[in-house]
Scaffold this motif. Sequence first.
Motif, PDB file in Angstrom:
ATOM      1  N   THR A  58      36.665  38.096  54.375  1.00 51.64           N
ATOM      2  CA  THR A  58      37.588  37.035  54.011  1.00 51.64           C
ATOM      3  C   THR A  58      37.435  36.671  52.540  1.00 51.64           C
ATOM      4  O   THR A  58      36.463  37.060  51.888  1.00 51.64           O
ATOM      5  N   LEU A  59      38.379  35.899  52.060  1.00 50.32           N
ATOM      6  CA  LEU A  59      38.317  35.418  50.689  1.00 50.32           C
ATOM      7  C   LEU A  59      37.079  34.544  50.483  1.00 50.32           C
ATOM      8  O   LEU A  59      36.441  34.581  49.431  1.00 50.32           O
ATOM      9  N   GLN A  60      36.705  33.792  51.498  1.00 45.94           N
ATOM     10  CA  GLN A  60      35.503  32.969  51.419  1.00 45.94           C
ATOM     11  C   GLN A  60      34.259  33.853  51.259  1.00 45.94           C
ATOM     12  O   GLN A  60      33.345  33.510  50.513  1.00 45.94           O
ATOM     13  N   ASP A  61      34.222  34.993  51.947  1.00 47.03           N
ATOM     14  CA  ASP A  61      33.097  35.920  51.803  1.00 47.03           C
ATOM     15  C   ASP A  61      32.977  36.397  50.357  1.00 47.03           C
ATOM     16  O   ASP A  61      31.879  36.433  49.791  1.00 47.03           O
ATOM     17  N   VAL A  62      34.092  36.772  49.768  1.00 47.71           N
ATOM     18  CA  VAL A  62      34.096  37.261  48.386  1.00 47.71           C
ATOM     19  C   VAL A  62      33.636  36.164  47.435  1.00 47.71           C
ATOM     20  O   VAL A  62      32.792  36.388  46.569  1.00 47.71           O
ATOM     21  N   ALA A  63      34.172  34.976  47.623  1.00 47.81           N
ATOM     22  CA  ALA A  63      33.820  33.858  46.740  1.00 47.81           C
ATOM     23  C   ALA A  63      32.346  33.508  46.866  1.00 47.81           C
ATOM     24  O   ALA A  63      31.665  33.261  45.864  1.00 47.81           O
ATOM     25  N   TYR A  64      31.829  33.492  48.085  1.00 50.42           N
ATOM     26  CA  TYR A  64      30.449  33.088  48.312  1.00 50.42           C
ATOM     27  C   TYR A  64      29.450  34.156  47.867  1.00 50.42           C
ATOM     28  O   TYR A  64      28.481  33.864  47.185  1.00 50.42           O
ATOM     29  N   GLN A  65      29.695  35.403  48.249  1.00 51.29           N
ATOM     30  CA  GLN A  65      28.721  36.459  47.981  1.00 51.29           C
ATOM     31  C   GLN A  65      28.766  36.969  46.545  1.00 51.29           C
ATOM     32  O   GLN A  65      27.731  37.243  45.946  1.00 51.29           O
ATOM     33  N   LEU A  66      29.947  37.112  45.982  1.00 56.92           N
ATOM     34  CA  LEU A  66      30.064  37.637  44.620  1.00 56.92           C
ATOM     35  C   LEU A  66      30.235  36.539  43.581  1.00 56.92           C
ATOM     36  O   LEU A  66      30.202  36.809  42.388  1.00 56.92           O
ATOM     37  N   ARG A  67      30.494  35.321  44.051  1.00 58.67           N
ATOM     38  CA  ARG A  67      30.719  34.162  43.175  1.00 58.67           C
ATOM     39  C   ARG A  67      31.831  34.432  42.159  1.00 58.67           C
ATOM     40  O   ARG A  67      31.698  34.132  40.977  1.00 58.67           O
ATOM     41  N   LEU A  68      32.888  35.017  42.652  1.00 62.37           N
ATOM     42  CA  LEU A  68      34.062  35.264  41.830  1.00 62.37           C
ATOM     43  C   LEU A  68      35.079  34.165  42.088  1.00 62.37           C
ATOM     44  O   LEU A  68      35.208  33.686  43.212  1.00 62.37           O
ATOM     45  N   SER A  69      35.807  33.807  41.066  1.00 62.46           N
ATOM     46  CA  SER A  69      36.827  32.775  41.197  1.00 62.46           C
ATOM     47  C   SER A  69      37.945  33.244  42.120  1.00 62.46           C
ATOM     48  O   SER A  69      38.402  34.378  42.036  1.00 62.46           O
ATOM     49  N   VAL A  70      38.343  32.361  43.016  1.00 58.05           N
ATOM     50  CA  VAL A  70      39.478  32.657  43.888  1.00 58.05           C
ATOM     51  C   VAL A  70      40.668  31.782  43.522  1.00 58.05           C
ATOM     52  O   VAL A  70      41.704  31.843  44.167  1.00 58.05           O
ATOM     53  N   ASP A  71      40.499  30.969  42.511  1.00 63.42           N
ATOM     54  CA  ASP A  71      41.577  30.141  41.982  1.00 63.42           C
ATOM     55  C   ASP A  71      41.963  30.696  40.619  1.00 63.42           C
ATOM     56  O   ASP A  71      41.137  31.264  39.923  1.00 63.42           O
ATOM     57  N   GLY A  72      43.181  30.492  40.246  1.00 63.80           N
ATOM     58  CA  GLY A  72      43.601  30.914  38.924  1.00 63.80           C
ATOM     59  C   GLY A  72      44.776  31.862  38.956  1.00 63.80           C
ATOM     60  O   GLY A  72      45.444  32.038  39.980  1.00 63.80           O
ATOM     61  N   LEU A  73      44.999  32.471  37.819  1.00 62.70           N
ATOM     62  CA  LEU A  73      46.126  33.385  37.657  1.00 62.70           C
ATOM     63  C   LEU A  73      45.896  34.676  38.428  1.00 62.70           C
ATOM     64  O   LEU A  73      44.762  35.153  38.520  1.00 62.70           O
ATOM     65  N   PRO A  74      46.957  35.247  38.959  1.00 66.13           N
ATOM     66  CA  PRO A  74      46.788  36.535  39.649  1.00 66.13           C
ATOM     67  C   PRO A  74      46.514  37.654  38.647  1.00 66.13           C
ATOM     68  O   PRO A  74      47.041  37.650  37.542  1.00 66.13           O
ATOM     69  N   VAL A  75      45.675  38.575  39.055  1.00 61.56           N
ATOM     70  CA  VAL A  75      45.424  39.766  38.249  1.00 61.56           C
ATOM     71  C   VAL A  75      46.419  40.799  38.740  1.00 61.56           C
ATOM     72  O   VAL A  75      46.161  41.537  39.676  1.00 61.56           O
ATOM     73  N   SER A  76      47.569  40.804  38.114  1.00 61.72           N
ATOM     74  CA  SER A  76      48.602  41.715  38.589  1.00 61.72           C
ATOM     75  C   SER A  76      49.433  42.226  37.434  1.00 61.72           C
ATOM     76  O   SER A  76      49.757  41.502  36.511  1.00 61.72           O
ATOM     77  N   ARG A  77      49.722  43.443  37.512  1.00 60.31           N
ATOM     78  CA  ARG A  77      50.655  44.149  36.636  1.00 60.31           C
ATOM     79  C   ARG A  77      50.951  45.461  37.322  1.00 60.31           C
ATOM     80  O   ARG A  77      50.137  45.969  38.075  1.00 60.31           O
ATOM     81  N   CYS A  78      52.060  46.014  37.030  1.00 56.48           N
ATOM     82  CA  CYS A  78      52.376  47.325  37.564  1.00 56.48           C
ATOM     83  C   CYS A  78      51.788  48.354  36.610  1.00 56.48           C
ATOM     84  O   CYS A  78      52.247  48.500  35.483  1.00 56.48           O
ATOM     85  N   PHE A  79      50.753  49.029  37.032  1.00 53.83           N
ATOM     86  CA  PHE A  79      50.075  49.985  36.171  1.00 53.83           C
ATOM     87  C   PHE A  79      50.528  51.416  36.418  1.00 53.83           C
ATOM     88  O   PHE A  79      49.926  52.346  35.922  1.00 53.83           O
ATOM     89  N   THR A  80      51.569  51.609  37.199  1.00 55.26           N
ATOM     90  CA  THR A  80      52.005  52.968  37.478  1.00 55.26           C
ATOM     91  C   THR A  80      52.586  53.638  36.241  1.00 55.26           C
ATOM     92  O   THR A  80      52.513  54.841  36.111  1.00 55.26           O
ATOM     93  N   ASP A  81      53.164  52.859  35.327  1.00 54.67           N
ATOM     94  CA  ASP A  81      53.727  53.419  34.099  1.00 54.67           C
ATOM     95  C   ASP A  81      52.899  53.002  32.895  1.00 54.67           C
ATOM     96  O   ASP A  81      53.419  52.616  31.860  1.00 54.67           O
ATOM     97  N   PHE A  82      51.585  53.075  33.018  1.00 54.71           N
ATOM     98  CA  PHE A  82      50.709  52.582  31.965  1.00 54.71           C
ATOM     99  C   PHE A  82      50.918  53.316  30.643  1.00 54.71           C
ATOM    100  O   PHE A  82      50.770  52.746  29.581  1.00 54.71           O
ATOM    101  N   GLU A  83      51.307  54.594  30.721  1.00 55.00           N
ATOM    102  CA  GLU A  83      51.507  55.353  29.481  1.00 55.00           C
ATOM    103  C   GLU A  83      52.593  54.746  28.602  1.00 55.00           C
ATOM    104  O   GLU A  83      52.624  54.945  27.406  1.00 55.00           O
ATOM    105  N   LYS A  84      53.469  53.950  29.227  1.00 50.28           N
ATOM    106  CA  LYS A  84      54.525  53.291  28.465  1.00 50.28           C
ATOM    107  C   LYS A  84      54.117  51.900  28.001  1.00 50.28           C
ATOM    108  O   LYS A  84      54.874  51.230  27.328  1.00 50.28           O
TER     109      LYS A  84
END
Length: 185
Positions: A58-84
Amino acid sequence: MPLHDRIVPYLERAGLYHLARLNARWFWLDEPLVSGFIERWRPETHTFHMPFGECTITLQDVAYQLRLSVDGLPVSRCFTDFEKFIVEGKPAWEWFQELFGELPPQNKVKHYTVHFTWFHERFRVLPDDATEETVRIYARAYIMMLLSTQLFGDKSENRVHIWWLPFVARLDDMGSYSWGSTALA
C-alpha cells in the motif's frame, strides 16, 4: 557509490535522504525472500498470493518503510518520445552535458541511458576542494543513480536513465514531488 556529507543537504531537500541511508547503512537484499515474493506475485490482481491469503503493498507501506513523500506534485511525463524532449531549444544530450559538465563516451550510452559504471567511476569521489557547483553536479549524479537503480530500477539493473534530467535540473524543487506514489505505481 559513497554518500558524501556535502551532498546530504540536497538529498534531504529532495526527500530522498532516508532512501540513500537505507542503501548505504541498513539495507541488505534477502535474495531468497525476493525470489519467493516474485513467485507469488499475481500481475492480474497486483497482489501477492500467500498461503495465509492475499496481500498487497500500500501507499502507507511505501511512506512508512522508505520514508518517501506521498504528498505533492505527481512525477509524470510521457517519456515515450524522450528523443524529442527539448528544454529551451536544447536537445536532451546537450542538456545532460550542461548539467554534468561532460558527456559519457559513446560506448557507455545506449539509447537514452548511461551505463552505471560511467556514473560510478566519474562521480565516485567528490574532490575535497569542490566548489558548490561541483557539489551540485555530484548530487545530481547521485540522485540519478538512486532513482534509476534503487527506486525505479528496470531489468537492465545497470543503466541510468536520463529521463530524470527535468527533476535533477531543479534540485531545490525535487522535494515537492510525490516520490512515494510514483514508487508504488
